[in-house]
Design an enzyme around this catalytic site. Structure first.
Site, PDB file in Angstrom:
ATOM      1  N   ARG A  14      47.148  51.100  45.307  1.00 34.28           N
ATOM      2  CA  ARG A  14      47.847  52.186  44.567  1.00 34.28           C
ATOM      3  C   ARG A  14      49.141  52.728  45.049  1.00 34.28           C
ATOM      4  O   ARG A  14      49.785  53.519  44.397  1.00 34.28           O
ATOM      5  CB  ARG A  14      46.783  53.269  44.374  1.00 34.28           C
ATOM      6  CG  ARG A  14      45.573  52.895  44.070  1.00 34.28           C
ATOM      7  CD  ARG A  14      44.447  53.911  43.989  1.00 34.28           C
ATOM      8  NE  ARG A  14      44.852  55.018  43.011  1.00 34.28           N
ATOM      9  CZ  ARG A  14      44.577  54.990  41.693  1.00 34.28           C
ATOM     10  NH1 ARG A  14      43.729  54.315  41.204  1.00 34.28           N
ATOM     11  NH2 ARG A  14      44.880  56.179  41.248  1.00 34.28           N
ATOM     12  N   LYS A  28      56.818  38.178  36.202  1.00 32.56           N
ATOM     13  CA  LYS A  28      56.152  37.674  37.678  1.00 32.56           C
ATOM     14  C   LYS A  28      57.082  37.459  38.770  1.00 32.56           C
ATOM     15  O   LYS A  28      57.074  37.772  39.892  1.00 32.56           O
ATOM     16  CB  LYS A  28      55.081  36.600  37.139  1.00 32.56           C
ATOM     17  CG  LYS A  28      53.906  36.584  37.954  1.00 32.56           C
ATOM     18  CD  LYS A  28      52.831  37.481  37.030  1.00 32.56           C
ATOM     19  CE  LYS A  28      53.147  38.901  37.119  1.00 32.56           C
ATOM     20  NZ  LYS A  28      52.306  39.490  36.115  1.00 32.56           N
ATOM     21  N   GLU A  56      56.926  37.106  30.327  1.00 32.91           N
ATOM     22  CA  GLU A  56      55.953  37.352  31.561  1.00 32.91           C
ATOM     23  C   GLU A  56      56.282  36.488  32.610  1.00 32.91           C
ATOM     24  O   GLU A  56      56.115  36.963  33.868  1.00 32.91           O
ATOM     25  CB  GLU A  56      54.394  37.060  31.046  1.00 32.91           C
ATOM     26  CG  GLU A  56      53.522  37.166  32.021  1.00 32.91           C
ATOM     27  CD  GLU A  56      53.094  38.471  32.715  1.00 32.91           C
ATOM     28  OE1 GLU A  56      53.566  39.311  32.287  1.00 32.91           O
ATOM     29  OE2 GLU A  56      52.398  38.286  33.696  1.00 32.91           O
ATOM     30  N   ASN A  95      46.947  63.327  43.941  1.00 38.50           N
ATOM     31  CA  ASN A  95      47.603  62.076  43.234  1.00 38.50           C
ATOM     32  C   ASN A  95      48.073  62.692  42.023  1.00 38.50           C
ATOM     33  O   ASN A  95      47.137  63.247  41.074  1.00 38.50           O
ATOM     34  CB  ASN A  95      46.409  60.968  43.125  1.00 38.50           C
ATOM     35  CG  ASN A  95      46.718  60.079  42.149  1.00 38.50           C
ATOM     36  OD1 ASN A  95      48.063  59.660  41.970  1.00 38.50           O
ATOM     37  ND2 ASN A  95      45.717  59.594  41.273  1.00 38.50           N
TER      38      ASN A  95
HETATM   39  O1  M6R Z   1      47.052  48.801  34.196  1.00 35.45           O
HETATM   40  P1  M6R Z   1      48.074  48.437  33.231  1.00 35.45           P
HETATM   41  O2  M6R Z   1      47.905  46.987  32.466  1.00 35.45           O
HETATM   42  O3  M6R Z   1      48.235  49.557  31.967  1.00 35.45           O
HETATM   43  O4  M6R Z   1      49.368  48.238  34.045  1.00 35.45           O
HETATM   44  C1  M6R Z   1      50.693  47.923  33.140  1.00 35.45           C
HETATM   45  C2  M6R Z   1      51.923  47.516  33.932  1.00 35.45           C
HETATM   46  O5  M6R Z   1      52.143  48.450  35.092  1.00 35.45           O
HETATM   47  C3  M6R Z   1      51.429  46.171  34.856  1.00 35.45           C
HETATM   48  O6  M6R Z   1      50.885  45.380  33.961  1.00 35.45           O
HETATM   49  C4  M6R Z   1      52.613  45.842  35.468  1.00 35.45           C
HETATM   50  O7  M6R Z   1      53.640  45.336  34.892  1.00 35.45           O
HETATM   51  C5  M6R Z   1      52.108  44.843  36.580  1.00 35.45           C
HETATM   52  N1  M6R Z   1      52.683  44.784  37.887  1.00 35.45           N
HETATM   53  C6  M6R Z   1      52.824  43.286  36.221  1.00 35.45           C
HETATM   54  O8  M6R Z   1      52.365  42.221  37.272  1.00 35.45           O
END
Ligand code: M6R
Length: 608
Positions: free
Chosen positions: A27, A486, A482, A99
């Site tokens: 987190r 990545k 995507e 948080n």
């Molecule tokens: O938990 P979520 O799917 O809502 O998160 C969305 C994005 O923050 C998340 O997909 C982010 O782009 C990833 N780190 C990509 O690998």
């Protein structure tokens, strides 16, 4: 972002708090800290960097305590530094962890300075400690002080606080940031994520917005927004330690990539039967609502948004529905026109992404027929606040880079396309064909995972470059996006994605021997055109790495042509993404980056 944990126990809590921080490090991981009540004083330790550095301080100092709070940070206000690390304190008496984001922090800070409070950090959080101190002096009760502070605070928060005057109780509060209690034996815990305390209890209470709770080792009292006593249900969840540890893998990301065949089975199992999708898998009454849907609006962020862009194509071709896809962070600001009988869909791994939640809340003021979420966390805010849901059952995803969450989101979105088509009485033959392909999908993904050796050959040629271009057409454009996301997120290589036909409208100027081009060439009506686009790259000295259908043959000179496993065309976006995940992972490994916790990022983005 940020993870908070708190414990009141009949035993020493230092170790269990730090262990919880390790589990929540996804987190945020730029600094960490702990405050432990020691009867006449409070031990206060903070460290810049990962939780391990805090643990080293704990090992050196060995503070003992049965009541404490701890925090792992993802910086929003103020750089990562010891002074900005939580817990924050007021006059050595009140200590807090937070948080979220306090939106009116500038004015509150000024008011508190006028009241004689001094600030030692640049954070928006420190003022919470001062507010609690101010109101505690007035009310002589931390619960009452928290209610008075809540009246002042605008924004999102999960807070835990202790006071030097009380060595048995701590107080927590929640508003728009996740917070739950864990009911252990002879101890009560609070945390941002059940993973943090799953080794200590399986019994959780998910607090609601506006709740305040007082916790001791023996008992807890929860009060709602109106300060009335609230009875919140205890939810029993078994989170196996296997699911939250790396096992023999080098990184969580690697483990999560290779878990995908099983994860997809869990998404699909029990939701299809015979040659069709089962009714009401999105919740009771969902099939009837789907029959009325005339338009779909998707909102999501990052990888989840890419899943939405693939699904938009499926909704159109399988359920014959128009679909618009928006970045959740942008959606509210374009004054969207909502057509009659529109369905709002959110997609999220965590279910706590602040922008996505805000978009869902905004949609409630608009004329949507209904809302639905595709989400991996059943206890999340999105799951609770949507009319319908489908949980992807991927198990905890710890690596910051989303892998199995994406694949299972796509499987879930395909189930949704089928359900919409079924409720609208459309395309039964096609539905039967896709259901069959979904059953084979785990096997096909397992085959795609065997392409690792090919990716190991390609990886060094990408790892020594500063840029990369990903190309796809049609439904493969979001997969190219995507792939680029990545690669950039874990290897820090600048990567872009383009629909291949756009190349000649500008990006072709970038092509030379230093620009590797990764292209997706499935067999389809667009493959031929894509191959012509790739010839344009080759003619300009670009190196091509092409993931292609076995029927596609082309001379890639010094690059590579990788033949993908054969599968139904509707499954190809899911399957072609697998080698791209492996490629990014292997490139990042060669570059020696922190793969599970890439710089500047955090897994759960709970700030807008
Ligand atoms: O938990 P979520 O799917 O809502 O998160 C969305 C994005 O923050 C998340 O997909 C982010 O782009 C990833 N780190 C990509 O690998």
């Amino acid at each position: 972002m940020c993870g908070i944990i708190a414990a009141a126990s009949s035993r020493n809590v230092g170790k269990l708090l730090v262990r919880g921080l390790h589990k929540m490090e996804y987190r945020g991981y730029d600094s960490a800290g702990i405050a432990l009540h020691q009867d006449n004083s409070i031990a206060h330790l903070r460290a810049v960097g990962k939780v391990q550095l805090l643990e080293d301080k704990m090992i050196a100092e060995k503070p003992k305590s049965k009541l404490g709070i701890a925090h792992t940070r993802w910086a929003t206000h103020g750089e990562p530094s010891e002074l900005n690390a939580h817990p924050h304190k007021s006059k050595d008496s009140v200590y807090i962890v937070h948080n979220g984001i306090i939106e009116n922090y500038v004015e509150l800070r000024e008011e508190l300075i006028k009241d004689g409070y001094e600030f030692s950090s640049q954070t928006d959080s420190e003022l919470i400690a001062h507010l609690l101190d101010l109101y505690y002096k007035e009310t002589k009760s931390m619960v009452n002080a928290m209610y008075k502070a809540k009246e002042k605070l605008d924004g999102a928060y999960a807070i835990a606080a202790i006071n030097i005057d009380d060595n048995s109780n701590l107080v927590v509060a929640r508003n728009k940031s996740p917070l739950l209690l864990g009911i252990g034996s002879d101890e009560i815990l609070a945390a941002s994520d059940p993973i943090a305390i799953a080794e200590l209890t399986n019994d959780f209470i998910f607090l609601e917005d506006g709740d305040v709770a007082e916790i001791s080792a023996e008992t807890y009292k929860i009060f709602d927004n109106t300060k009335s006593k609230a009875n919140r249900e205890i939810t029993h969840i078994d989170i196996s330690t296997q699911a939250t540890s790396k096992g023999d893998y080098r990184h969580f990301m690697e483990k999560e990539i290779y878990e995908q065949p099983e994860a997809v089975s869990k998404t699909v199992d029990g939701r299809i039967g015979g040659e069709d999708v089962l009714d009401n898998i999105f919740g009771l009454g969902s099939s009837d609502i789907f029959a009325k849907v005339e338009r779909v609006q998707i909102v999501a962020c990052g990888t989840s948004l890419h899943a939405g862009r693939v699904a938009a194509n499926w909704f159109s071709s399988i359920a014959e529905l128009p679909c618009q896809v928006d970045y959740a962070s942008e959606y509210r600001y374009r004054n969207p026109h909502v057509d009659q009988n529109s369905l709002l869909i959110t997609i999220s791994q965590s279910g706590e992404t602040a922008d996505t939640l805000a978009a869902l809340n905004y949609s409630k003021e608009r004329d949507y027929l209904s809302s639905l979420t595709i989400c991996n966390v059943p206890t999340s805010s999105l799951a609770r606040e949507s009319d319908f849901s489908l949980f992807t059952n991927a198990g905890p995803e710890i690596g910051v880079a989303s892998t199995k969450a994406f694949t299972t989101q796509l499987a879930g979105l395909m189930l949704l396309a089928l359900s919409l088509a079924k409720s609208r009485g459309l395309n039964p033959k096609l539905r039967g064909r896709i259901v069959k392909a979904l059953r084979l999908l785990p096997e096909t993904i397992a085959e795609a995972l065997l392409l690792k050796d090919k990716m190991l050959e390609i990886a060094p040629n990408i790892a020594n470059k500063n840029n990369a271009l990903f190309l796809g057409r049609g439904i493969f454009y979001p997969i190219a996006k995507e792939g680029a996301l990545k690669l950039k997120e874990i290897s820090y290589i600048h990567a872009e994605a383009y629909p291949a036909g756009e190349l000649k409208h500008g990006p072709l100027a970038l092509i030379d021997e230093n620009m590797p081009v990764i292209a997706l060439a499935p067999e389809s009506e667009i493959a031929e055109k894509l191959i012509s686009n790739l010839e344009e790259v080759k003619a300009r000295g670009g190196t091509l790495y092409v993931m292609a259908d076995p029927s596609v043959n082309m001379d890639v000179k010094s690059g590579s042509l990788v033949h993908m496993p054969k599968c139904d065309f509707f499954m190809t976006p899911i399957v072609y993404n697998i080698p791209l995940q492996i490629l990014s992972y292997e490139v990042a490994l060669l570059r020696g980056t922190d793969i599970d916790q890439p710089r500047n990022l955090a897994k759960s983005v709970t700030v807008e």
